[in-house]
Design a protein around this motif. Structure first.
Motif, mmCIF file in Angstrom:
data_model
loop_
_atom_site.group_PDB
_atom_site.id
_atom_site.type_symbol
_atom_site.label_atom_id
_atom_site.label_comp_id
_atom_site.label_asym_id
_atom_site.label_seq_id
_atom_site.Cartn_x
_atom_site.Cartn_y
_atom_site.Cartn_z
ATOM 1 N N PRO A 117 32.944 38.461 47.021
ATOM 2 C CA PRO A 117 33.702 37.320 46.478
ATOM 3 C C PRO A 117 34.411 36.500 47.539
ATOM 4 O O PRO A 117 34.607 35.298 47.349
ATOM 5 C CB PRO A 117 34.710 38.010 45.536
ATOM 6 N N HIS A 118 34.799 37.104 48.639
ATOM 7 C CA HIS A 118 35.458 36.367 49.718
ATOM 8 C C HIS A 118 34.454 35.730 50.685
ATOM 9 O O HIS A 118 34.835 34.877 51.484
ATOM 10 C CB HIS A 118 36.365 37.307 50.521
ATOM 11 N N ASN A 119 33.197 36.154 50.602
ATOM 12 C CA ASN A 119 32.217 35.751 51.598
ATOM 13 C C ASN A 119 31.151 34.807 51.054
ATOM 14 O O ASN A 119 30.339 34.304 51.824
ATOM 15 C CB ASN A 119 31.534 37.000 52.183
ATOM 16 N N MET A 120 31.169 34.539 49.744
ATOM 17 C CA MET A 120 30.195 33.605 49.189
ATOM 18 C C MET A 120 30.495 32.185 49.651
ATOM 19 O O MET A 120 31.633 31.833 49.955
ATOM 20 C CB MET A 120 30.198 33.672 47.656
ATOM 21 N N HIS A 121 29.457 31.369 49.687
ATOM 22 C CA HIS A 121 29.579 29.999 50.218
ATOM 23 C C HIS A 121 30.505 29.148 49.352
ATOM 24 O O HIS A 121 30.361 29.110 48.137
ATOM 25 C CB HIS A 121 28.197 29.366 50.280
ATOM 26 N N PRO A 122 31.464 28.433 49.955
ATOM 27 C CA PRO A 122 31.854 28.480 51.380
ATOM 28 C C PRO A 122 32.745 29.693 51.666
ATOM 29 O O PRO A 122 33.720 29.931 50.948
ATOM 30 C CB PRO A 122 32.626 27.179 51.572
ATOM 31 N N ALA A 123 32.394 30.441 52.674
ATOM 32 C CA ALA A 123 33.073 31.705 52.972
ATOM 33 C C ALA A 123 34.492 31.460 53.481
ATOM 34 O O ALA A 123 34.735 30.542 54.266
ATOM 35 C CB ALA A 123 32.285 32.487 54.021
ATOM 36 N N ARG A 124 35.410 32.291 53.019
ATOM 37 C CA ARG A 124 36.784 32.241 53.504
ATOM 38 C C ARG A 124 36.991 33.185 54.684
ATOM 39 O O ARG A 124 37.956 33.050 55.425
ATOM 40 C CB ARG A 124 37.748 32.603 52.378
ATOM 41 N N ILE A 125 36.087 34.157 54.839
ATOM 42 C CA ILE A 125 36.167 35.108 55.937
ATOM 43 C C ILE A 125 34.772 35.666 56.186
ATOM 44 O O ILE A 125 33.956 35.768 55.260
ATOM 45 C CB ILE A 125 37.158 36.255 55.612
ATOM 46 N N PHE A 126 34.483 35.977 57.439
ATOM 47 C CA PHE A 126 33.224 36.611 57.809
ATOM 48 C C PHE A 126 33.457 38.095 58.062
ATOM 49 O O PHE A 126 34.536 38.492 58.518
ATOM 50 C CB PHE A 126 32.632 35.975 59.065
ATOM 51 N N MET A 127 32.438 38.902 57.791
ATOM 52 C CA MET A 127 32.563 40.322 58.084
ATOM 53 C C MET A 127 32.500 40.592 59.579
ATOM 54 O O MET A 127 33.046 41.577 60.053
ATOM 55 C CB MET A 127 31.475 41.115 57.358
ATOM 56 N N GLY A 128 31.858 39.707 60.343
ATOM 57 C CA GLY A 128 31.747 39.909 61.783
ATOM 58 C C GLY A 128 30.890 41.121 62.121
ATOM 59 O O GLY A 128 30.333 41.789 61.248
ATOM 60 N N ASP A 129 30.798 41.417 63.392
ATOM 61 C CA ASP A 129 30.045 42.599 63.813
ATOM 62 C C ASP A 129 30.705 43.891 63.336
ATOM 63 O O ASP A 129 30.020 44.900 63.148
ATOM 64 C CB ASP A 129 29.910 42.622 65.340
ATOM 65 N N SER A 130 32.015 43.858 63.137
ATOM 66 C CA SER A 130 32.695 45.053 62.640
ATOM 67 C C SER A 130 32.244 45.411 61.233
ATOM 68 O O SER A 130 32.303 46.577 60.838
ATOM 69 C CB SER A 130 34.213 44.842 62.655
ATOM 70 N N GLY A 131 31.771 44.433 60.476
ATOM 71 C CA GLY A 131 31.276 44.697 59.141
ATOM 72 C C GLY A 131 29.770 44.843 59.077
ATOM 73 O O GLY A 131 29.250 45.749 58.422
ATOM 74 N N SER A 132 29.040 43.950 59.766
ATOM 75 C CA SER A 132 27.576 43.995 59.686
ATOM 76 C C SER A 132 27.019 45.265 60.318
ATOM 77 O O SER A 132 26.104 45.901 59.763
ATOM 78 C CB SER A 132 26.981 42.759 60.366
ATOM 79 N N MET A 133 27.550 45.668 61.466
ATOM 80 C CA MET A 133 27.072 46.902 62.077
ATOM 81 C C MET A 133 27.490 48.121 61.260
ATOM 82 O O MET A 133 26.772 49.128 61.199
ATOM 83 C CB MET A 133 27.580 47.023 63.512
ATOM 84 N N LEU A 134 28.638 48.027 60.587
ATOM 85 C CA LEU A 134 29.115 49.152 59.775
ATOM 86 C C LEU A 134 28.205 49.387 58.575
ATOM 87 O O LEU A 134 27.776 50.520 58.326
ATOM 88 C CB LEU A 134 30.550 48.884 59.317
ATOM 89 N N ILE A 135 27.899 48.333 57.827
ATOM 90 C CA ILE A 135 27.057 48.530 56.650
ATOM 91 C C ILE A 135 25.628 48.878 57.072
ATOM 92 O O ILE A 135 24.919 49.598 56.354
ATOM 93 C CB ILE A 135 27.080 47.300 55.731
ATOM 94 N N GLY A 136 25.191 48.391 58.229
ATOM 95 C CA GLY A 136 23.882 48.797 58.732
ATOM 96 C C GLY A 136 23.834 50.275 59.049
ATOM 97 O O GLY A 136 22.840 50.956 58.764
ATOM 98 N N LEU A 137 24.917 50.799 59.613
ATOM 99 C CA LEU A 137 24.970 52.227 59.928
ATOM 100 C C LEU A 137 25.000 53.074 58.656
ATOM 101 O O LEU A 137 24.339 54.117 58.584
ATOM 102 C CB LEU A 137 26.182 52.517 60.794
#
Length: 429
Positions: A214-234
């Motif tokens: 809900p916070h990241n749908m277009h237009p995003a208010r915040i990005f997950m960044g590498d701290s989030g993308s690498m985390l969910i990938g792991l």
């Protein structure tokens, strides 16, 4: 099932509630990098959304540990603790990159360390089911190398997909849902208790993504960044590793009666290898294409550009939201199609449905300017651009008054006419 739903809801709630404060913290900490040439957003947007996702992960594991059935996973195996150790390392590395920027090779080294720590604590691939050969046991070195490779490739595939608002979180949530269905069926449907950690990881992964979306749908208010993308990938890779390398095929065969019946009824010998690939088919394809493209140009494979699949969808005319929905569609079709095929591998109906949906997806993909005509009763649940209104009635009196001729964007024309009318009204004495 109720305990898994509770774990997912708690993870989602914690992630959702903390994302707002994390956004304020990211702004105060200066984690709002300027817009780069390869970015598609227009204004600096705070990162560090992975902080809320990591806390949601910890909350989900904490709640699951105190549940009666799911809590047995923590007593029968060390895999949840291995996941938490690897997630902590990868999250800290990603947070440093979001704030200060970390060299690509250093990030790769950190990913290898996180994967190695998980393998060292027991979350590893112990054997491989090979067609026409059977189960091939791996040596400790082979097991560790294969586990690290799977984890690192999955992390970077998800990281590469994080290019549009809501894209990575949505695709990984779809992948987690498909993986949960398969793991849950393996455990409760066929008595394979070793699939329980994979089901737990998938439920927590869905909660992390649903709470952040809900916070990241277009237009995003915040990005997950590498701290989030690498985390969910792991986390996604951990589920794939545990169901591939920890589930004992001999127990599956014993439950089914024979290897032949097990393969035809459940496809347990080959599906754990195929399913992670199908779930990550879109990010993996993007990863391979990006590496080949950059290497062919003489660039570093880690050098970012605007040649990803989602960028190409924007270039051919799709809007931001439609490009994300197209990626969602293909991810869901491949992932859930593979799960359905694992249940009924001989069903012609499943094949026909997949072919039909693929044809529909190709039509939408190749017609970026096409706006479907939505019935009037459904206008309340679709985006404004798909509503009939003036766009569906260019010959109406209101459209003539606004000068709409069918080729001009009605929204812009409407705003322009209203602005002129206000200016004339203000100039009157």
């Amino acid at each position: 099932m109720r305990e898994y739903l509770l774990t997912m809801c708690v993870t989602a709630a914690v992630t959702y509630l903390l994302t707002g404060p994390v956004r304020k913290f990211a702004i105060a900490a200066g984690a709002c990098p300027p817009v780069r040439a390869r970015d598609v957003h227009r204004e600096p947007t705070p990162r560090l959304g992975g902080i809320a996702m990591f806390i949601g992960l910890c909350a989900g594991l904490l709640v699951a540990e105190h549940l009666s059935n799911v809590g047995k996973v923590f007593t029968l195996s060390d895999e949840p603790r291995a996941l938490l150790a690897g997630a902590t390392i990868i999250w800290l590395l990603g947070a440093l990159d979001d704030k200060f920027g970390v060299d690509a090779l250093i990030k790769l080294g950190g990913q290898i360390i996180a994967a190695g720590v998980m393998a060292w604590q027991g979350l590893t691939i112990l054997w491989l089911p090979v067609p026409s050969v059977g189960n091939v046991a791996l040596t400790p070195i082979q097991s560790t190398l294969l586990t690290v490779t799977v984890v690192v490739v999955t992390i970077n595939a998800v990281n590469f997909a994080d290019g549009l608002d809501g894209l990575a979180a949505g695709m990984v949530c779809i992948a987690g849902a498909a993986f949960f269905l398969y793991a849950y069926r393996m455990w409760y449907g066929h008595g394979v208790e070793e699939a329980a950690p994979a089901a737990l990881f998938a439920s927590i992964l869905m909660g992390m993504c649903l709470g952040f979306l809900p916070h990241n749908m277009h237009p995003a208010r915040i990005f997950m960044g590498d701290s989030g993308s690498m985390l969910i990938g792991l986390v996604l890779a951990a589920g794939a590793v545990t169901i591939t390398g920890q589930v004992d095929p001999d127990r599956v065969v014993a439950h089914a009666g024979s290897v032949r019946s097990a393969v035809h009824a459940m496809i347990p010998v080959y599906m754990p290898l195929i399913l992670p690939l199908t779930i990550l088919a879109m990010p993996m394809a993007d990863l391979v294409i990006s590496v080949v493209r950059r290497t062919w140009r003489g660039q570093s494979p880690f050098q970012a550009d605007k040649g990803h699949l989602h960028h190409r969808l924007l270039q051919i005319g799709h809007s931001h939201s439609r490009a994300v929905l197209i990626m969602y569609f293909w991810s869901a079709l491949i992932a859930f199609g593979a799960v359905a095929f694992s249940v009924q591998s001989s069903s012609l109906v499943i094949v026909l449905i997949i072919v039909l949906l693929s044809a529909v997806g190709l039509v939408v993909l190749l017609l970026p300017r096409y706006n479907p005509q939505i019935p009037t009763w459904a206008e309340g649940v679709v985006p404004p651009r798909y509503r009939r209104r003036l766009a569906a009635r260019p010959g109406s009196n209101e459209a003539r008054r606004l000068g709409f001729n069918g080729s001009t964007a009605v929204g812009e024309r409407h705003r322009s006419v209203r602005r002129n009318e206000r200016q004339k009204a203000d100039s009157r004495p």
